[in-house]
Design an enzyme around this catalytic site. Structure first.
Site, PDB file in Angstrom:
ATOM      1  N   ASP A  35      -4.211  -2.518  -4.938  1.00  0.00           N
ATOM      2  CA  ASP A  35      -3.174  -3.443  -5.676  1.00  0.00           C
ATOM      3  C   ASP A  35      -3.602  -4.824  -4.891  1.00  0.00           C
ATOM      4  OD1 ASP A  35      -1.426  -2.925  -7.556  1.00  0.00           O
ATOM      5  OD2 ASP A  35       0.207  -3.584  -6.224  1.00  0.00           O
ATOM      6  N   ASP A  89      10.395   4.828  -3.293  1.00  0.00           N
ATOM      7  CA  ASP A  89      10.037   6.148  -2.935  1.00  0.00           C
ATOM      8  C   ASP A  89      11.502   6.863  -2.957  1.00  0.00           C
ATOM      9  OD1 ASP A  89      10.631   5.018  -0.612  1.00  0.00           O
ATOM     10  OD2 ASP A  89       9.066   5.931   0.497  1.00  0.00           O
TER      11      ASP A  89
END
Length: 825
Positions: free
Chosen positions: A153, A538
């Site tokens: 990323d 998450d």
């Protein structure tokens, strides 16, 4: 859901089918329930005492003090009640992967898509990424069913180069793992281990071959052979030892003449053959290859680019040429590079290799990229276009696989017809290597990653912790009974990919779904995929999946399935804690808050377990009050707690000992030590006063439009001096961070108040009334010894900066001067 089973979940269920897993409840559950009932009664009595005292307050100051303590204790009581939800139904699970092939054919095992995320090669060393990728590529699983996707990323040329190196090394590493059947399949872990050359012989404390070699070395002395007698004493009475020396006697008839003829000095056969380069083992050869690869990666990292000398073919040159002067980490086009294709690439033993795909999604300064959640959603779509495996594993780049049978353990649950229809994911215990003996910074997070998930597993299952988790792909497309179809059928979990992953049609689709504006006007991140809206993507994703009707399983095998890098820097730990806290606050004030939405969707008890996490930042209120208010009262010789002779005193003692005692026992029962527990509770105080405080501050500033959130990576690189101090259990302060100000202020005020109180006791002044306040100050002082040491005694780079000490002292003095006249008139 039938289509999912047809794609690899075919199982047969008969009465004689061997079990794939078992479950048992913790024996201490009943005792937990009894203790909860008693402790709740004590809490109610305590709150009654506060309320009664509040009503009887005669001055504004006493009213304010009592009200502050009352509010603090209400918050602590609420948090304690929510915490007990983790102890209502603690369960332990066991898996039997050896039974899988008795239930289903190996050819029917479902395909696996494995996502590995990284973002900065300087904070997350590429060699860790390489080792993690190789550890999962070498699973005891059909290689043609494994696809490894690396998400870069940060869009770094260095990461792509590292993946290219991994692909080359894999052609040697995978055959080596198959041949030797080693357990440590991360090269970094394997070569660093003292037991690198693992075999059954290493399990023997005194291998017979060592004894044979010793005997032969003295039998071959330059001494008259007729005058040498060798006696072997086998005090264990082993048949194996006798057999070994029968073999030694036979070999001696060849070895002794050889020694005389060649006049060698090394007359131990083991030592002689080990010293010759011609006898190098496969392990030694592959270690040399690995070390050479590490040197190349380090050189490239230092240069900051991939030079021509490291490029070996035209395909690499073409892929790396995409990094032009216009290319930036925040603004670049999609890069997808298939480094290995399971239908074409073979290793040196002619076995097919897993798919290995590099992805750097398109970035634009005008489009929101949603941090890690956005990267995972891009992976989800790209993998769907290319392989679309029904099971997905997510990993951080530093979390390598520690057990080659891990996917089989996950399959024990994911292939169970009784669980299959509602099982969203299997979360493995997150453990760390590199933690020092006493876990100075509480990096193990035993409650978050072990004890709490065991309690949640007895309800609807543990939460997703961001790594080491096997997902059912369907979990990202709505609830078990409410499928949400994606905008194009090619990335639906129903779709079967029947074209090569390097075909132009597949690559075009993969590039399309990785574009930065692809999610515009879609449900991605809100109803599908990994969820947006919180820095803790998450936690938020797992929570929303539970609300959709899925359940999960906590898998905690004896050998840890995954090992990640431990935090060995206090600053990194506090920054991570701050990010988690901000993410929790974001969820707390969203429309999906567990307080309301969660308890309605999952039920009260399960909803409260999630509420516990998002309200953790509220610990800050009672911690600030108890860290400063009783101590300021002590400095002013004002008693605010019951006297030793009063019955209420024993209630305070019971509440303190009960809370800390039950937490201590839970910690020890699950394998902790006394010293680790002490360090853990100390770090909790530091996290609350530092990380939580600045999380609240940043969230408040964000609401005013003054600040913006950032997703800061945890630094995985530390210098040698810092590492040495960590190994010695010494705290690392070093940088003049404002995060150290609150804890230093608390340490100073508690120390001064404790000694002032001690002086009052020695004078015989109100010792009974001040005992609890002195005990509280003393407890904080003991926990703050490392701060006093860092301020006064230490001279290394990790000491407390003078600037922080000065600011903290001034603020502590200002707090005393301003608060005393107002509160203690």
């Amino acid at each position: 859901m039938e289509d999912l089973r047809l794609r690899g979940f075919n199982t047969s269920s008969t009465t004689s089918t061997p079990p794939l897993h078992t479950l048992r409840h913790a024996r201490r559950t009943t005792l937990n329930h009894v203790f909860m009932a008693v402790y709740i009664c004590a809490i109610l009595a305590h709150l009654y005492h506060h309320a009664h005292k509040l009503i009887q307050s005669t001055t504004l100051a006493s009213f304010f003090i009592t009200l502050s303590l009352f509010i603090s204790d209400i918050i602590l009581a609420i948090i304690w009640v929510m915490q007990q939800c983790f102890r209502v139904a603690i369960v332990y699970r066991s898996e039997f992967p050896e039974n899988l092939e008795k239930v289903m054919k190996k050819s029917d095992f479902p395909a696996l898509d494995m996502f590995i995320c990284t973002a900065d090669p300087y904070k997350e060393p590429p060699i860790r990424l390489v080792s993690t990728a190789l550890s999962v590529m070498a699973y005891d699983y059909p290689t043609e069913k494994i696809s490894v996707y690396v998400s870069d990323d940060g869009g770094s040329q260095l990461i792509l180069f590292a993946c290219m190196e991994a692909a080359k090394f894999a052609s040697h590493w995978l055959p080596f793992c198959r041949k030797t059947n080693i357990i440590d399949r991360s090269p970094e872990a394997y070569f660093a281990s003292k037991h690198s050359w693992s075999s059954d012989a290493e399990k023997i404390k005194e291998p017979p071959i060592r004894l044979v070699s010793t005997a032969l070395s003295v039998m071959a002395y330059d001494y008259p052979t007729e005058k040498i007698s060798v006696y072997v004493s086998d005090d264990g009475g082993s048949q194996l030892t006798l057999f070994a020396f029968m073999e030694a006697a036979k070999f001696a008839s060849h070895w002794l003449p050889f020694c005389r003829k060649t006049n060698i000095i090394d007359r131990s056969p083991e030592a002689y053959f080990a010293s010759k380069h011609s006898w190098s083992s496969d392990a030694e050869k592959i270690k040399i290859m690995y070390e050479r690869m590490k040197v190349r990666l380090v050189n490239v990292l230092e240069l900051g680019k991939v030079c021509e000398e490291y490029i070996t073919d035209e395909s690499e040159r073409k892929a790396l040429s995409k990094w032009t002067d216009e290319f930036t980490h925040q603004d670049h086009s999609t890069i997808i590079k298939v480094l290995l294709e399971s239908s074409k690439n073979k290793d040196i033993t002619d076995h097919l290799m897993p798919n290995l795909i590099y992805l750097s999604r398109e970035k634009s300064k005008t489009s929101s990229h949603h941090f890690k959640a956005g990267a995972l959603n891009a992976l989800l779509r790209v993998s769907a276009a290319m392989t679309n495996a029904p099971i997905i594993l997510t990993l951080d780049c530093d979390t390598y696989s520690n057990d080659p049978q891990t996917p089989l353990r996950a399959l024990c649950y994911l292939s169970d017809p009784k669980l299959q229809s509602k099982l969203g994911y299997v979360q493995f215990l997150q453990m760390f290597h590199g933690i020092n003996k006493n876990d100075t910074y509480g990096s193990e997070y035993k409650r978050v990653f072990q004890t709490n998930p065991m309690g949640m597993d007895g309800l609807l299952g543990p939460n997703y912790v961001g790594t080491g988790c096997y997902f059912n792909r369907w979990v990202f497309f709505g609830g078990p009974l409410a499928f949400i179809s994606p905008e194009i059928t090619e990335i639906s979990p129903y779709n079967v990919v029947n074209k090569p992953i390097q075909s132009q049609q597949i690559l075009d689709l993969a590039h399309k779904v990785a574009r930065c504006n692809y999610e515009n006007n879609t449900k991605w991140g809100f109803e599908m995929g990994f969820k947006y809206g919180s820095l803790v993507e998450d936690f938020y994703t797992g929570y929303r999946q539970k609300c959709d009707g899925w359940r999960s399983i906590f898998c905690n095998p004896k050998r840890p399935a995954f090992l990640g890098d431990a935090l060995i820097s206090l600053m990194d730990g506090l920054n991570q804690c701050q990010r988690w806290a901000i993410g929790a606050i974001q969820i707390e004030f969203s429309k999906y808050s567990p307080v309301t939405f969660g308890t309605r969707s999952m039920g009260l008890i399960m909803g409260l377990t999630y509420t516990y996490y998002i309200l953790l930042t509220n610990w800050l209120i009672p911690y600030i009050i108890y860290a400063f208010l009783p101590q300021l009262a002590l400095l002013n010789e004002v008693s605010i707690f019951p006297k030793l002779s009063e019955p209420w005193f024993f209630l305070y003692v019971f509440l303190f000992v009960g809370a800390y005692g039950s937490d201590f026992l839970e910690f020890i029962v699950e394998g902790g030590t006394v010293q680790r527990w002490w360090n853990d509770q100390r770090m909790w105080m530091i996290r609350v006063l530092s990380g939580f405080f600045f999380a609240f501050l940043e969230y408040f500033l964000k609401c005013l439009g003054i600040s913006t959130y950032g997703f800061s990576l945890t630094n995985k690189v530390v210098d040698d001096e810092q590492s040495k101090r960590y190994d010695q259990g010494v705290f690392e302060f070093g940088v003049p961070s404002p995060m150290f100000v609150p804890i230093t202020m608390a340490a100073i005020i508690n120390l001064v108040s404790f000694f002032m109180g001690l002086m009052q006791v020695l004078k015989g002044s109100n010792s009974e009334g001040l005992f609890l306040q002195m005990s509280m100050a003393g407890f904080v002082v003991v926990n703050s010894m490392l701060i006093y040491e860092a301020v006064v005694l230490r001279r290394d780079k990790g000491r407390m900066p003078v600037k922080i000490t000065t600011i903290s002292t001034c603020l502590a003095l200002a707090l005393y001067v301003l608060a005393s006249p107002v509160l203690f008139i």
